[in-house]
Scaffold this motif. Structure first.
Motif, PDB file in Angstrom:
ATOM      1  N   GLY A  91      -3.107  -7.133 -14.182  1.00  0.00           N
ATOM      2  CA  GLY A  91      -3.617  -5.850 -13.716  1.00  0.00           C
ATOM      3  C   GLY A  91      -2.600  -5.113 -12.877  1.00  0.00           C
ATOM      4  O   GLY A  91      -1.655  -5.699 -12.338  1.00  0.00           O
ATOM      5  N   SER A  92      -2.792  -3.836 -12.739  1.00  0.00           N
ATOM      6  CA  SER A  92      -1.875  -2.984 -11.980  1.00  0.00           C
ATOM      7  C   SER A  92      -2.304  -2.813 -10.533  1.00  0.00           C
ATOM      8  O   SER A  92      -1.779  -1.953  -9.821  1.00  0.00           O
ATOM      9  CB  SER A  92      -1.780  -1.605 -12.648  1.00  0.00           C
ATOM     10  N   GLY A  93      -3.262  -3.628 -10.090  1.00  0.00           N
ATOM     11  CA  GLY A  93      -3.718  -3.566  -8.711  1.00  0.00           C
ATOM     12  C   GLY A  93      -2.828  -4.393  -7.791  1.00  0.00           C
ATOM     13  O   GLY A  93      -1.690  -4.723  -8.118  1.00  0.00           O
ATOM     14  N   GLU A  94      -3.372  -4.742  -6.628  1.00  0.00           N
ATOM     15  CA  GLU A  94      -2.548  -5.349  -5.574  1.00  0.00           C
ATOM     16  C   GLU A  94      -3.259  -6.531  -4.927  1.00  0.00           C
ATOM     17  O   GLU A  94      -4.478  -6.524  -4.746  1.00  0.00           O
ATOM     18  CB  GLU A  94      -2.239  -4.289  -4.513  1.00  0.00           C
ATOM     19  N   ILE A  95      -2.479  -7.531  -4.592  1.00  0.00           N
ATOM     20  CA  ILE A  95      -2.940  -8.622  -3.734  1.00  0.00           C
ATOM     21  C   ILE A  95      -2.111  -8.562  -2.466  1.00  0.00           C
ATOM     22  O   ILE A  95      -0.879  -8.627  -2.514  1.00  0.00           O
ATOM     23  CB  ILE A  95      -2.794  -9.988  -4.423  1.00  0.00           C
ATOM     24  N   ASP A  96      -2.758  -8.408  -1.335  1.00  0.00           N
ATOM     25  CA  ASP A  96      -2.089  -8.173  -0.055  1.00  0.00           C
ATOM     26  C   ASP A  96      -2.418  -9.321   0.894  1.00  0.00           C
ATOM     27  O   ASP A  96      -3.572  -9.557   1.236  1.00  0.00           O
ATOM     28  CB  ASP A  96      -2.564  -6.839   0.531  1.00  0.00           C
ATOM     29  N   GLY A  97      -1.365 -10.041   1.337  1.00  0.00           N
ATOM     30  CA  GLY A  97      -1.571 -11.183   2.217  1.00  0.00           C
ATOM     31  C   GLY A  97      -1.495 -10.872   3.693  1.00  0.00           C
ATOM     32  O   GLY A  97      -1.679 -11.778   4.516  1.00  0.00           O
ATOM     33  N   ARG A  98      -1.184  -9.634   4.067  1.00  0.00           N
ATOM     34  CA  ARG A  98      -1.139  -9.203   5.476  1.00  0.00           C
ATOM     35  C   ARG A  98      -0.176 -10.065   6.305  1.00  0.00           C
ATOM     36  O   ARG A  98      -0.418 -10.404   7.454  1.00  0.00           O
ATOM     37  CB  ARG A  98      -2.545  -9.230   6.083  1.00  0.00           C
ATOM     38  N   GLY A  99       0.955 -10.395   5.687  1.00  0.00           N
ATOM     39  CA  GLY A  99       1.897 -11.315   6.292  1.00  0.00           C
ATOM     40  C   GLY A  99       2.329 -11.018   7.719  1.00  0.00           C
ATOM     41  O   GLY A  99       2.303 -11.921   8.574  1.00  0.00           O
ATOM     42  N   PRO A 100       2.762  -9.796   8.052  1.00  0.00           N
ATOM     43  CA  PRO A 100       3.248  -9.544   9.405  1.00  0.00           C
ATOM     44  C   PRO A 100       2.240  -9.872  10.506  1.00  0.00           C
ATOM     45  O   PRO A 100       2.637 -10.191  11.631  1.00  0.00           O
ATOM     46  CB  PRO A 100       3.572  -8.042   9.372  1.00  0.00           C
ATOM     47  N   ALA A 135      14.372  -4.755  17.647  1.00  0.00           N
ATOM     48  CA  ALA A 135      14.269  -3.960  16.429  1.00  0.00           C
ATOM     49  C   ALA A 135      15.152  -4.533  15.326  1.00  0.00           C
ATOM     50  O   ALA A 135      16.339  -4.802  15.529  1.00  0.00           O
ATOM     51  CB  ALA A 135      14.674  -2.515  16.716  1.00  0.00           C
ATOM     52  N   GLY A 136      14.545  -4.768  14.157  1.00  0.00           N
ATOM     53  CA  GLY A 136      15.269  -5.268  13.011  1.00  0.00           C
ATOM     54  C   GLY A 136      15.434  -6.769  12.952  1.00  0.00           C
ATOM     55  O   GLY A 136      15.863  -7.301  11.916  1.00  0.00           O
ATOM     56  N   ALA A 137      15.105  -7.491  14.024  1.00  0.00           N
ATOM     57  CA  ALA A 137      15.256  -8.950  14.031  1.00  0.00           C
ATOM     58  C   ALA A 137      14.120  -9.601  13.258  1.00  0.00           C
ATOM     59  O   ALA A 137      13.049  -9.016  13.057  1.00  0.00           O
ATOM     60  CB  ALA A 137      15.268  -9.473  15.462  1.00  0.00           C
ATOM     61  N   PHE A 138      14.348 -10.854  12.823  1.00  0.00           N
ATOM     62  CA  PHE A 138      13.278 -11.593  12.165  1.00  0.00           C
ATOM     63  C   PHE A 138      12.138 -11.843  13.144  1.00  0.00           C
ATOM     64  O   PHE A 138      12.359 -12.107  14.331  1.00  0.00           O
ATOM     65  CB  PHE A 138      13.783 -12.943  11.652  1.00  0.00           C
ATOM     66  N   PHE A 139      10.903 -11.747  12.652  1.00  0.00           N
ATOM     67  CA  PHE A 139       9.747 -12.087  13.469  1.00  0.00           C
ATOM     68  C   PHE A 139       9.797 -13.573  13.822  1.00  0.00           C
ATOM     69  O   PHE A 139      10.306 -14.389  13.046  1.00  0.00           O
ATOM     70  CB  PHE A 139       8.443 -11.801  12.718  1.00  0.00           C
ATOM     71  N   ALA A 140       9.234 -13.927  14.972  1.00  0.00           N
ATOM     72  CA  ALA A 140       9.194 -15.332  15.390  1.00  0.00           C
ATOM     73  C   ALA A 140       8.076 -16.055  14.646  1.00  0.00           C
ATOM     74  O   ALA A 140       6.981 -15.522  14.449  1.00  0.00           O
ATOM     75  CB  ALA A 140       8.984 -15.420  16.893  1.00  0.00           C
ATOM     76  N   ARG A 186       0.087 -17.125 -16.975  1.00  0.00           N
ATOM     77  CA  ARG A 186       0.603 -15.767 -17.137  1.00  0.00           C
ATOM     78  C   ARG A 186       0.339 -14.945 -15.872  1.00  0.00           C
ATOM     79  O   ARG A 186      -0.797 -14.862 -15.406  1.00  0.00           O
ATOM     80  CB  ARG A 186      -0.064 -15.114 -18.350  1.00  0.00           C
ATOM     81  N   LEU A 187       1.406 -14.346 -15.338  1.00  0.00           N
ATOM     82  CA  LEU A 187       1.302 -13.369 -14.248  1.00  0.00           C
ATOM     83  C   LEU A 187       1.910 -12.079 -14.776  1.00  0.00           C
ATOM     84  O   LEU A 187       3.091 -12.047 -15.138  1.00  0.00           O
ATOM     85  CB  LEU A 187       2.048 -13.836 -13.001  1.00  0.00           C
ATOM     86  N   GLU A 188       1.116 -11.015 -14.815  1.00  0.00           N
ATOM     87  CA  GLU A 188       1.584  -9.816 -15.501  1.00  0.00           C
ATOM     88  C   GLU A 188       1.113  -8.545 -14.793  1.00  0.00           C
ATOM     89  O   GLU A 188      -0.069  -8.388 -14.470  1.00  0.00           O
ATOM     90  CB  GLU A 188       1.082  -9.827 -16.944  1.00  0.00           C
ATOM     91  N   ASN A 189       2.057  -7.663 -14.516  1.00  0.00           N
ATOM     92  CA  ASN A 189       1.820  -6.310 -13.982  1.00  0.00           C
ATOM     93  C   ASN A 189       1.350  -6.269 -12.527  1.00  0.00           C
ATOM     94  O   ASN A 189       1.342  -5.211 -11.907  1.00  0.00           O
ATOM     95  CB  ASN A 189       0.809  -5.531 -14.834  1.00  0.00           C
ATOM     96  N   ILE A 190       0.981  -7.378 -11.963  1.00  0.00           N
ATOM     97  CA  ILE A 190       0.360  -7.395 -10.650  1.00  0.00           C
ATOM     98  C   ILE A 190       1.386  -7.135  -9.535  1.00  0.00           C
ATOM     99  O   ILE A 190       2.554  -7.494  -9.660  1.00  0.00           O
ATOM    100  CB  ILE A 190      -0.353  -8.751 -10.426  1.00  0.00           C
ATOM    101  N   SER A 191       0.938  -6.522  -8.453  1.00  0.00           N
ATOM    102  CA  SER A 191       1.752  -6.314  -7.258  1.00  0.00           C
ATOM    103  C   SER A 191       1.300  -7.296  -6.178  1.00  0.00           C
ATOM    104  O   SER A 191       0.107  -7.376  -5.859  1.00  0.00           O
ATOM    105  CB  SER A 191       1.602  -4.878  -6.738  1.00  0.00           C
ATOM    106  N   LEU A 192       2.254  -8.041  -5.637  1.00  0.00           N
ATOM    107  CA  LEU A 192       1.975  -9.046  -4.610  1.00  0.00           C
ATOM    108  C   LEU A 192       2.692  -8.601  -3.335  1.00  0.00           C
ATOM    109  O   LEU A 192       3.921  -8.536  -3.300  1.00  0.00           O
ATOM    110  CB  LEU A 192       2.467 -10.417  -5.065  1.00  0.00           C
ATOM    111  N   LYS A 193       1.921  -8.318  -2.298  1.00  0.00           N
ATOM    112  CA  LYS A 193       2.481  -7.705  -1.098  1.00  0.00           C
ATOM    113  C   LYS A 193       2.292  -8.587   0.130  1.00  0.00           C
ATOM    114  O   LYS A 193       1.211  -9.101   0.391  1.00  0.00           O
ATOM    115  CB  LYS A 193       1.798  -6.345  -0.863  1.00  0.00           C
ATOM    116  N   ASP A 194       3.363  -8.745   0.885  1.00  0.00           N
ATOM    117  CA  ASP A 194       3.336  -9.340   2.227  1.00  0.00           C
ATOM    118  C   ASP A 194       2.629 -10.691   2.296  1.00  0.00           C
ATOM    119  O   ASP A 194       1.688 -10.891   3.070  1.00  0.00           O
ATOM    120  CB  ASP A 194       2.704  -8.363   3.224  1.00  0.00           C
ATOM    121  N   SER A 195       3.106 -11.628   1.498  1.00  0.00           N
ATOM    122  CA  SER A 195       2.595 -12.992   1.646  1.00  0.00           C
ATOM    123  C   SER A 195       3.064 -13.558   2.983  1.00  0.00           C
ATOM    124  O   SER A 195       4.234 -13.413   3.348  1.00  0.00           O
ATOM    125  CB  SER A 195       3.111 -13.869   0.513  1.00  0.00           C
TER     126      SER A 195
END
Length: 271
Positions: A98-107, A116-121, A140-149
Motif C-alpha cells: 500500500g501507499s500509506g505509512e507506518i510511523d514508529g514515532r522514533g524521536p 544541535a545536529g548531534a545524535f540523540f542520547a 513481500r514488502l511493496e510501496n509502503i512508507s516506513l517512518k521513524d522506527s
C-alpha cells in the motif's frame, strides 16, 4: 477476500488478521485514517494493505509493545530489545503493501536534549523495532512508507524468497541504531526501486549465529536501483562476529551522506 477492521485501532487490525488467517487467508485493508497500535502479529497467507491516506501509528512508549519471543531467537537480542511493532515467525505468503505509512514515532523514545545536529542520547529502556520477521517464506514488502522506527526498521531473520520494492524508509538522522533493512541469515532476497534516509546504516547484510555452534549463511541477495542517504554506511556487508555472507550483488546505487557508500567488515572476529 478483503477484511476491513471495524475500528481504527491496532486491536481491530489484529482481529481482522486473525479472521483472515482462520479462513485461509486474504487482505486486511485499512481505511483512510490513523490506527494507533502496539504489537501486531502477521500470519500465513495474509496481506496487510495500508492504502494512501491510512497510517499505522505506534505508541510512543516501550511498555506498549510485546517482547517477540521464539525458541530460535532466544539467544540473540541486539540492543537488548525484543520489542517490535509488526512481528511474524515461521509463516509463509505474507505481505505488507500500500501507499500509506507506518510511523514508529522514533524521536519520542530518545533523549533529545543534545546540541544541535548531534545524535540523540540512547534511552535506558529498550526501543521497539518496526518490522521483525523470523523464519518466513515468500515475503513481500511493496510501496509502503516506513517512518521513524525507534530501532532497526526491518529485521529479516532466516527468511527465504523475499521481495522488497518501491519501499520508502525515512528516519530522523539524529537517531542511532535506526537501520533501514537488516538482512540476516536470509536466502534469495531482492531489494529494488527503493529509497532510504537514516541516521544509521541503510542496508545491512548479516549472518548472526543464533547459537555459537550453529552456522549461519546469508546468500543470494540482489540490490538494485536504490537511493541511500545515511550518516553512517549506505551498505554494510558484515559485522564483527558474523558468519558467512556470499553471492550478493549491488547495482545502480546512489549514495549521499556523511559516511561510507559501501563498507565490508571481515566477519568471524569478535567485538
Amino acid at each position: 477476500m478483503d477484511y476491513i477492521p471495524e475500528e481504527m485501532t491496532g486491536k481491530s487490525i489484529q482481529q481482522a488478521i486473525d479472521h483472515a488467517a482462520s479462513t485461509g487467508g486474504g487482505r486486511v485493508v485499512l481505511q483512510p485514517g490513523t490506527y494507533l497500535s502496539g504489537t501486531l502479529y502477521l500470519k500465513s497467507n495474509v496481506e496487510l494493505h495500508v492504502p494512501a491516506g491510512a497510517r499505522i501509528l505506534g505508541y510512543p512508549f516501550s511498555e506498549a509493545y510485546d517482547d517477540f519471543r521464539n525458541p530460535g531467537l532466544d539467544a540473540v537480542v541486539p540492543e537488548g530489545s525484543r520489542k517490535c511493532l509488526i512481528a511474524c515467525a515461521s509463516c509463509e505468503n505474507i505481505a505488507i503493501t500500500g501507499s500509506g505509512e507506518i510511523d514508529g514515532r522514533g524521536p519520542e523514545f530518545y533523549n533529545r536534549n543534545v546540541p544541535a545536529g548531534a545524535f540523540f542520547a540512547k534511552p535506558s529502556k529498550p526501543r521497539p523495532r518496526m518490522i521483525q520477521l523470523y523464519d518466513c517464506r515468500n515475503v513481500r514488502l511493496e510501496n509502503i512508507s516506513l517512518k521513524d522506527s525507534p530501532g532497526w526498521t526491518v529485521w529479516l531473520i532466516a527468511c527465504e524468497d523475499v521481495c522488497i520494492r518501491h519501499v520508502h524508509i525515512t528516519g530522523c538522522q539524529q537517531m542511532i541504531n535506526n537501520d533501514g533493512i537488516d538482512i540476516d541469515g536470509c536466502r534469495r532476497v531482492t531489494v529494488c526501486d527503493s529509497t532510504f534516509r537514516t541516521g544509521d546504516d541503510c542496508l545491512i547484510l548479516r549472518a548472526i549465529r543464533r547459537l555459537p555452534e550453529t552456522e549461519c549463511v546469508c546468500e543470494d541477495v540482489m540490490v538494485s536501483n536504490c537511493f541511500l542517504d545515511s550518516r553512517c554506511q549506505g551498505i554494510r556487508v558484515g559485522c564483527p562476529s558474523d558468519d558467512t555472507i556470499r553471492h550478493c550483488s549491488f547495482s545502480h546505487i546512489v549514495f549521499r551522506g556523511q559516511g561510507n557508500g559501501i563498507h565490508f567488515e571481515y566477519p568471524l572476529r569478535y567485538l
